[in-house]
Design a protein around this motif. Structure first.
Motif, PDB file in Angstrom:
ATOM      1  N   LEU A 163       0.768  -1.205   0.053  1.00 23.58           N
ATOM      2  CA  LEU A 163       0.174   0.001   0.143  1.00 23.58           C
ATOM      3  C   LEU A 163       0.652   1.113  -0.088  1.00 23.58           C
ATOM      4  O   LEU A 163       0.560   2.245  -0.739  1.00 23.58           O
ATOM      5  N   GLN A 164       1.998   1.263   0.643  1.00 26.08           N
ATOM      6  CA  GLN A 164       2.797   2.310   0.756  1.00 26.08           C
ATOM      7  C   GLN A 164       3.668   2.542  -0.687  1.00 26.08           C
ATOM      8  O   GLN A 164       3.626   3.744  -1.172  1.00 26.08           O
ATOM      9  N   TYR A 196       2.496   1.663  -3.426  1.00 23.50           N
ATOM     10  CA  TYR A 196       1.194   2.173  -4.576  1.00 23.50           C
ATOM     11  C   TYR A 196       1.044   3.583  -4.150  1.00 23.50           C
ATOM     12  O   TYR A 196       1.051   4.437  -5.255  1.00 23.50           O
ATOM     13  N   HIS A 197       0.980   4.029  -2.960  1.00 17.14           N
ATOM     14  CA  HIS A 197       0.645   5.439  -2.543  1.00 17.14           C
ATOM     15  C   HIS A 197       1.988   6.306  -3.384  1.00 17.14           C
ATOM     16  O   HIS A 197       1.469   7.507  -3.452  1.00 17.14           O
ATOM     17  N   GLN A 198       3.094   5.812  -3.068  1.00 16.10           N
ATOM     18  CA  GLN A 198       4.106   6.710  -3.473  1.00 16.10           C
ATOM     19  C   GLN A 198       4.548   6.618  -4.917  1.00 16.10           C
ATOM     20  O   GLN A 198       4.756   7.641  -5.625  1.00 16.10           O
ATOM     21  N   LYS A 217       2.375   5.156  -7.437  1.00 13.75           N
ATOM     22  CA  LYS A 217       1.099   4.826  -8.256  1.00 13.75           C
ATOM     23  C   LYS A 217       1.183   3.563  -9.324  1.00 13.75           C
ATOM     24  O   LYS A 217       0.675   3.455 -10.159  1.00 13.75           O
ATOM     25  N   THR A 218       2.118   2.389  -8.791  1.00 10.67           N
ATOM     26  CA  THR A 218       2.396   1.390  -9.614  1.00 10.67           C
ATOM     27  C   THR A 218       2.777   0.222  -8.772  1.00 10.67           C
ATOM     28  O   THR A 218       3.016   0.586  -7.456  1.00 10.67           O
TER      29      THR A 218
END
Length: 102
Positions: A83-84, A86-88, A90-91
């Motif tokens: 999750l982190q 992806y948050h940073q 976006k992939t």
């Protein structure tokens, strides 16, 4: 447990472990890599169960419970990291996450 059941159980554990290893090495999606690690852990647990039943010892079952506990904690930490990432970024591409080191 007879010899054929032991050999087939350990062969199945080996095949599952190799499939998990191939999944970790080939896939670039972090979620698929996490699932592949889970397959590898379950294969190790199966090998412990087969070996424990071969020698009629409860040690294999105790180790399997330890592996299940470790797998549960690995999933919770792994999903938090995913999750982190992806948050940073976006992939969920593993190569993109590797670029963060550099």
């Amino acid at each position: 447990m007879n010899e054929v059941q032991t050999v087939s159980g350990l062969l199945l554990a080996g095949i599952l472990f190799v499939l998990g290893l191939v999944g970790v090495l080939i896939r670039r999606n972090i979620i698929f890599m996490l699932v592949s690690v889970e397959i590898m852990l379950n294969a190790a647990g199966l090998a412990f169960i087969v070996a424990g039943s071969k020698w009629a010892e409860p040690d294999g079952q105790v180790m399997f419970i330890f592996i299940l506990t470790m797998a549960a904690s690995e999933v919770s930490v792994g999903l938090a990291l995913i999750l982190q990432i992806y948050h940073q970024l976006k992939t969920l591409d593993g190569d993109a996450a590797n670029k963060m080191r550099g």
